[in-house]
Design an enzyme around this catalytic site. Sequence first.
Site, PDB file in Angstrom:
ATOM      1  N   HIS A  24       0.818  -1.476   0.025  1.00 20.37           N
ATOM      2  CA  HIS A  24       0.250  -0.002   0.080  1.00 20.37           C
ATOM      3  C   HIS A  24       0.853   1.143  -0.072  1.00 20.37           C
ATOM      4  CE1 HIS A  24       0.280   0.270   4.443  1.00 20.37           C
ATOM      5  NE2 HIS A  24      -0.720  -0.876   4.719  1.00 20.37           N
ATOM      6  N   HIS A  78      -5.048  -9.330  14.437  1.00 21.11           N
ATOM      7  CA  HIS A  78      -5.279  -7.986  13.542  1.00 21.11           C
ATOM      8  C   HIS A  78      -5.976  -8.356  12.293  1.00 21.11           C
ATOM      9  CE1 HIS A  78      -4.317  -4.260  11.826  1.00 21.11           C
ATOM     10  NE2 HIS A  78      -3.230  -4.516  11.385  1.00 21.11           N
ATOM     11  N   GLU A  80      -6.356  -6.277   9.457  1.00 23.02           N
ATOM     12  CA  GLU A  80      -5.867  -5.762   8.220  1.00 23.02           C
ATOM     13  C   GLU A  80      -5.749  -6.984   7.166  1.00 23.02           C
ATOM     14  OE1 GLU A  80      -2.533  -3.117   8.156  1.00 23.02           O
ATOM     15  OE2 GLU A  80      -2.978  -2.562   5.976  1.00 23.02           O
ATOM     16  N   ASP A  82      -3.870  -8.130   5.212  1.00 21.25           N
ATOM     17  CA  ASP A  82      -2.390  -9.009   4.925  1.00 21.25           C
ATOM     18  C   ASP A  82      -2.545 -10.006   5.849  1.00 21.25           C
ATOM     19  OD1 ASP A  82      -2.222  -6.785   6.675  1.00 21.25           O
ATOM     20  OD2 ASP A  82      -0.065  -6.914   6.685  1.00 21.25           O
ATOM     21  N   HIS A 144      -1.405  -2.040  15.049  1.00 19.14           N
ATOM     22  CA  HIS A 144      -1.514  -0.910  14.033  1.00 19.14           C
ATOM     23  C   HIS A 144      -2.945  -0.297  13.512  1.00 19.14           C
ATOM     24  CE1 HIS A 144      -1.338  -0.436   9.169  1.00 19.14           C
ATOM     25  NE2 HIS A 144      -1.099   0.925   9.543  1.00 19.14           N
ATOM     26  N   ASP A 163       1.980  -6.997  13.938  1.00 12.86           N
ATOM     27  CA  ASP A 163       2.753  -5.989  13.086  1.00 12.86           C
ATOM     28  C   ASP A 163       3.671  -5.333  14.179  1.00 12.86           C
ATOM     29  OD1 ASP A 163       1.534  -5.946  10.756  1.00 12.86           O
ATOM     30  OD2 ASP A 163      -0.037  -4.475  11.274  1.00 12.86           O
ATOM     31  N   TYR A 191      10.124  -0.190   8.764  1.00  6.08           N
ATOM     32  CA  TYR A 191       8.649  -0.429   9.122  1.00  6.08           C
ATOM     33  C   TYR A 191       8.206   0.364  10.215  1.00  6.08           C
ATOM     34  CZ  TYR A 191       4.890  -4.046   9.978  1.00  6.08           C
ATOM     35  OH  TYR A 191       3.582  -4.170  10.232  1.00  6.08           O
ATOM     36  N   HIS A 222       5.497 -10.153  10.257  1.00  8.35           N
ATOM     37  CA  HIS A 222       6.304  -9.875   8.993  1.00  8.35           C
ATOM     38  C   HIS A 222       7.786 -10.256   9.551  1.00  8.35           C
ATOM     39  CE1 HIS A 222       2.609  -8.134   7.108  1.00  8.35           C
ATOM     40  NE2 HIS A 222       2.561  -7.364   8.197  1.00  8.35           N
TER      41      HIS A 222
HETATM   42 FE1  FEO Z   1      -1.440  -3.633   9.741  1.00  8.35          FE
HETATM   43 FE2  FEO Z   1       0.596  -6.269   8.517  1.00  8.35          FE
HETATM   44  O1  FEO Z   1      -0.949  -5.197   8.908  1.00  8.35           O
END
Ligand code: FEO
Length: 393
Positions: A24, A78, A80, A82, A144, A163, A191, A222
């Site tokens: 993004h 989370h 989101e 991903d 996040h 995250d 990050y 991640h």
């Molecule tokens: Fe806020 Fe890796 O998603």
Amino acid sequence: MKPLAIAENIYDVGIIDWTTRDFHGYVTPRGVTYNSYLIVDDKICLIDSVKAPFTDEYIQNISEVVNPADIDYVIVNHVEPDHSGALPKLAEVAPNAVFFITQQGKNEAIQHYGDIFNFVTVKEGDVLSLGKRELQFLPLPMLHWPDSMATYLKEDQILFSNDAFGQHYCTSKRFDDGVDEDVLFFEAQKYFANILFPYAKLVEKALQKVDGLPLKMIAPSHGAIWRSHIDKIIAKYSGWGAGEKNDTLLIVYETMWGGTEKVARAMMSGAAKAGIPVKVFRLNSSDNSQIVAELLEAGGVLFGSPTLNYGMMPAMGGLLTYLKGLKPGKKLAAAFGTYGWSGGAQKDMEEFITKAGFEVQPGFNCKWKPQSGETGDAEKFGYEFAMKIKENK
Ligand code: FEO
């Protein structure tokens, strides 16, 4: 990549996406991973999932350890996409699974996917027994999204941090001690700057929750898993969250016919004479994500653009729009540039850097391109700005 046992009966079953270069808008030259962890105890528990296009590979990874139909619990740290994109498929292949999530996460998940999951909402301090092991839930709102949380596995002393503590960094070596330390910490810094900068003040609160937990691993969703540099990455988060800065000056500019570039170079020479580190970025040959990473620890920044159509150049507009949202904190900043018959760029830049929360200093402007006296003035400006950074550190 095949599932990897990170501890006894605990596996990373996530995806390494070597090819993604744009997350993004965040430029990811080292790719992106979507880590997901499978704990095989009396109950089989999955922590987080992956981005939707990788669902088949992900289910295959899980199948190499357990029958997906046998999954009892899914922890949704989370929502989101991903981390949640594969959840609808998981609900299909694991029809008996219970999904543990914060109330905010539940609201978001229903908006994203419909009311298709067997949810149980959790809050601070709730625990879930897996049999021989116990999970503890630690909501980390805004790290996040409002729903974000971490999950702590007490017996193995692993924090599944989602995250937080992540990096967009693909590596076949899945642990921090298998990769170049400088690259790893730069990717962690990048990050933090691109994802968590606006919420930096909440990091301290998050660290208080983690403080005192015995930690053998921090397993983010991640990048590499932390096991050998845990104290160092926590100290880094503490410093970044508190807005600690060094005396580095960034000079970030765009140029049309070279005038603004000449000013930028003169300012660099002047600032270097003050003895501080100076890093220079031309926007059309740099990416905003890297500049923001450098900005995280920098003491100040000079933004330069010539006037184009009575305003700043579009590349500068893009960066400053991004920074207005990221709110990089109290750092010294000023705008400089050149103009032909009418100014406008400096006013635009000053408006944006004020909104971004910088401590805005008087800027520097000259007509067309700096003449010999003006080059000296730009050098002097760079020197004096650098001295302010030194004093302000
Ligand atoms: Fe806020 Fe890796 O998603």
